[in-house]
Design an enzyme around this catalytic site. Structure first.
Site, short mmCIF file in Angstrom:
data_model
loop_
_atom_site.label_atom_id
_atom_site.label_comp_id
_atom_site.label_asym_id
_atom_site.label_seq_id
_atom_site.Cartn_x
_atom_site.Cartn_y
_atom_site.Cartn_z
CG HIS A 68 -1.93 1.20 1.11
ND1 HIS A 68 -3.12 1.04 0.81
CD2 HIS A 68 -1.60 2.67 1.77
CE1 HIS A 68 -3.56 2.34 0.95
NE2 HIS A 68 -2.76 3.16 1.51
CB CYS A 69 2.03 3.28 -2.55
SG CYS A 69 3.25 4.84 -2.94
N PRO A 70 1.12 5.05 0.33
CG PRO A 70 2.53 6.13 2.12
CD PRO A 70 2.40 4.66 1.28
#
Length: 226
Positions: free
Chosen positions: A119-121
């Protein structure tokens, strides 16, 4: 390949995306204003250089929008499981839904994603089976724009001819050194960060290993040696 829209309700993710957009906007405004357009108007550089910079900027923001809004491979609540593939599916102990192997549950998004990498913020989205190629495009175009920015900032002081028509009362002219130093710092950080990220992502694709699987193997090795 499906490109369904996908939005994650996460204030922290929105903040991270806003920061990335702000960096892009800063370099897309001040570099042309301070370097490209003035030197083009005085005939120091070709129009092709200006067009290439704006093209790299457009591709970068387009890749950001696509990567942040594309469905990463979210599993539906009631997926259709072919009889021949039932042995390759398992039950998620968090959302109690069936999922294919190598899928993972994202706590931020609240659902399982097929072949989830991480998951890439910075895009406020998961990187999974359906949008991994879009994430790679974003990394690549960001490297191109960052390198372009660094080269323009360098040429402004060490290569380009001095500008003759300068409005000394203009804000951009008075604060040129500070603005270009910030631009160069942003370009250096983005180029280095995206370069290392692009390399690790390509290495994972070649080895057919996701980031989550790498972290899990590393953790297992640490526990075995402890």
């Amino acid at each position: 390949m499906k490109l369904r829209l996908h939005f994650v309700v996460d204030p922290l993710g929105w903040l991270c995306v806003s920061m990335v957009f702000g960096i892009w906007l800063y370099n897309s405004v001040f570099v042309p204003t301070l370097v490209l357009l003035p030197h083009y108007n005085e005939g120091h550089i070709s129009w092709a250089l200006v067009v290439c910079y704006y093209l790299a900027s457009a591709l970068c923001i387009l890749a950001l929008l696509r990567a942040s809004t594309a469905d990463p491979g979210r599993l539906p609540p009631d997926p259709h499981i072919p009889f021949s593939e039932r042995a390759d599916w398992e039950l998620c102990n968090k959302c109690n839904l069936m999922r294919p192997k190598r899928s993972h549950h994202c706590s931020r998004c609240g659902h399982c994603v097929r072949r989830m990498d991480h998951h890439c913020p910075w895009i406020n989205n998961c990187v999974g089976e359906d949008n991994h190629w879009l994430f790679l495009q974003l990394c690549f175009y960001t490297q191109v724009l960052s390198l372009f920015t660094l080269v323009m900032d360098f040429c402004q002081y060490y290569y380009f001819q001095p500008l003759t028509a300068l409005d000394q009362d203009a804000f951009t002219t008075q604060h040129e050194l500070a603005l270009l130093r910030v631009s160069a710092l942003m370009g250096l950080v983005m180029f280095g960060g995206m370069g290392s990220l692009f390399y690790t992502q390509m290495a994972g694709i070649i080895s057919d290993t996701t980031t989550i699987e790498k972290m899990s193997r590393t953790l297992d090795e640490i526990l075995e040696t402890a």
